[in-house]
Design an enzyme around this catalytic site. Structure first.
Site, PDB file in Angstrom:
ATOM      1  N   ASP A  85       0.818  -1.202   0.000  1.00 37.46           N
ATOM      2  CA  ASP A  85       0.000   0.000   0.000  1.00 37.46           C
ATOM      3  C   ASP A  85       0.860   1.263   0.000  1.00 37.46           C
ATOM      4  OD1 ASP A  85      -2.613   0.714  -0.191  1.00 37.46           O
ATOM      5  OD2 ASP A  85      -3.047   0.640   1.939  1.00 37.46           O
ATOM      6  N   ASP A 108      -9.473  -1.636   1.361  1.00 39.18           N
ATOM      7  CA  ASP A 108      -9.301  -1.030   2.674  1.00 39.18           C
ATOM      8  C   ASP A 108     -10.410  -1.451   3.622  1.00 39.18           C
ATOM      9  OD1 ASP A 108      -7.022   0.374   1.906  1.00 39.18           O
ATOM     10  OD2 ASP A 108      -8.194   2.009   1.076  1.00 39.18           O
TER      11      ASP A 108
END
Length: 375
Positions: A226, A272
């Site tokens: 990420d 997420d």
């Protein structure tokens, strides 16, 4: 399942493509400046929508882990799968980035729209099914159907598709198809969110980590993934803006000014939601295994997720830059339950908790029963 390629392909791969866009403005123009009210409404709505699939998906994962129907059984992610996951996600993400650079964005998104239309209809139908079962009266004529597709004949006959459904499932499929056509024709943000929520809830419900260590490996690997793809390159943000598919939740910041036709969106990638969500769902199943009638680890990780997501939005809004949400969510979702386990003296027990794939549990029980009979 022990191999990563045995995980249902569209769900994890598609979700992880988007999983670290964090929240950012999309379709923004220099002329538009979001009002504080509009911004608060957009981010508050995103947080609320993110919590729904985690909470209900985790609850449904408990019953899913006990399912006997093959179509309802979860896919189990092992440590090996978790270690390979960030690499697979990175290759997929960079491949999409190259596709958008080389080929026409319009044609790629047309193919993706058709692909996600089919997936979205099935996911939304599966999500609605338990609710519809409660809504329909007992007198409703609920007929049973079976879709069977075989290969060969006689003793060599092999089942390719064996799907059982009923009238209520057909009603869910029809409603989901209407939403699908709406999305396909209009690409409206509400239709996008209905599909996105369905994908997220199904992901949390049906993707199971086999233990806490595997969860830490998965979250740790995607933490690095990420941060790298958001801060190190422009790949993640470019794909997120170009990718017209329900793999992110969106909410307009100009809703108060323009109503349902608003077009300046804040967004949150489904990864997420799903990646921390499957870890939170594992902790709920660990709570259940303790048989103490408490949900300490589930609620602590759920509150940690709210804190991490709130921190992501705060930092993004302060620095006016897309944030890798897992940068804040991973330490919160892993750290809070570990601290709770340390205080309760259950850290070793938490890391020893193990879930076996449903297909592995059956033979073990059968063999033990046969041993008892022999004795």
């Amino acid at each position: 399942m022990s191999e990563a390629d045995q995980i249902p392909a569209p769900v994890p791969e598609a979700l992880n493509v988007s999983d670290s866009n964090g929240t950012e403005s999309m379709n923004a123009t220099a002329k538009f400046v979001a009002t504080p009210e509009g911004t608060a409404l957009a981010y508050g709505s995103l947080v609320f929508m993110a919590l729904l699939p985690i909470f209900f998906g985790a609850l449904r994962s408990v019953s899913c882990s006990k399912a006997k129907n093959a179509s309802d059984m979860p896919e189990t992610i092992t440590g090996r799968d978790a270690a390979r996951f960030p690499i697979i996600a990175s290759c997929t993400l960079f491949g999409l980035y190259l596709f958008f650079k080389v080929f026409s964005q319009e044609y790629i998104n047309l193919l993706l729209s058709v692909y996600f239309f089919g997936l979205g209809v099935l996911a939304l139908s599966h999500t609605m099914s338990p609710l519809m079962s409660r809504i329909f009266p007992a007198s409703f004529p609920n007929k049973q159907f079976q879709l069977l597709f075989t290969q060969g004949s006689g003793e060599s006959k092999e089942e390719i598709v064996n799907y059982e459904f009923d009238t209520k499932n057909l009603v869910c499929l029809m409603i989901s198809s209407v939403v699908g056509v709406w999305y396909l024709l209009k690409k409206h943000w509400i239709a996008n969110n209905l599909f996105g929520l369905a994908f997220a809830l199904n992901g949390v419900e049906l993707l199971h980590l086999n233990n806490v260590s595997t969860g830490c490996i998965l979250l740790g690997g995607l933490f690095v993934y990420d941060v790298f793809w958001v801060f190190g390159t422009n790949v993640m943000v470019t794909v997120a803006k170009s990718f017209e598919a329900p793999i992110k939740l969106v909410f307009p910041q100009d809703l108060l000014e323009r109503g349902l036709e608003a077009s300046n969106f804040a967004m949150l990638g489904l990864g997420d939601i799903v990646i921390p969500g499957i870890f939170i769902a594992l902790l709920l199943r660990f709570d259940v295994s303790l048989k103490k009638n408490s949900r300490t680890y589930f609620y602590s990780s759920f509150l940690a997720y709210i804190f991490g997501l709130g921190l992501t939005i705060f930092v993004m809004h302060t620095f006016k830059h897309a944030q890798p949400a897992l940068l804040y969510l991973v330490p919160a979702c892993v750290g809070f339950p570990v601290i709770v386990a340390l205080f309760k003296g259950e850290l070793t027990e938490m890391f020893r908790y193990e879930e076996s794939p449903p297909e592995e549990e059956g033979p073990k029980e059968d063999s033990s029963e046969s041993e008892k009979k022999d004795q």
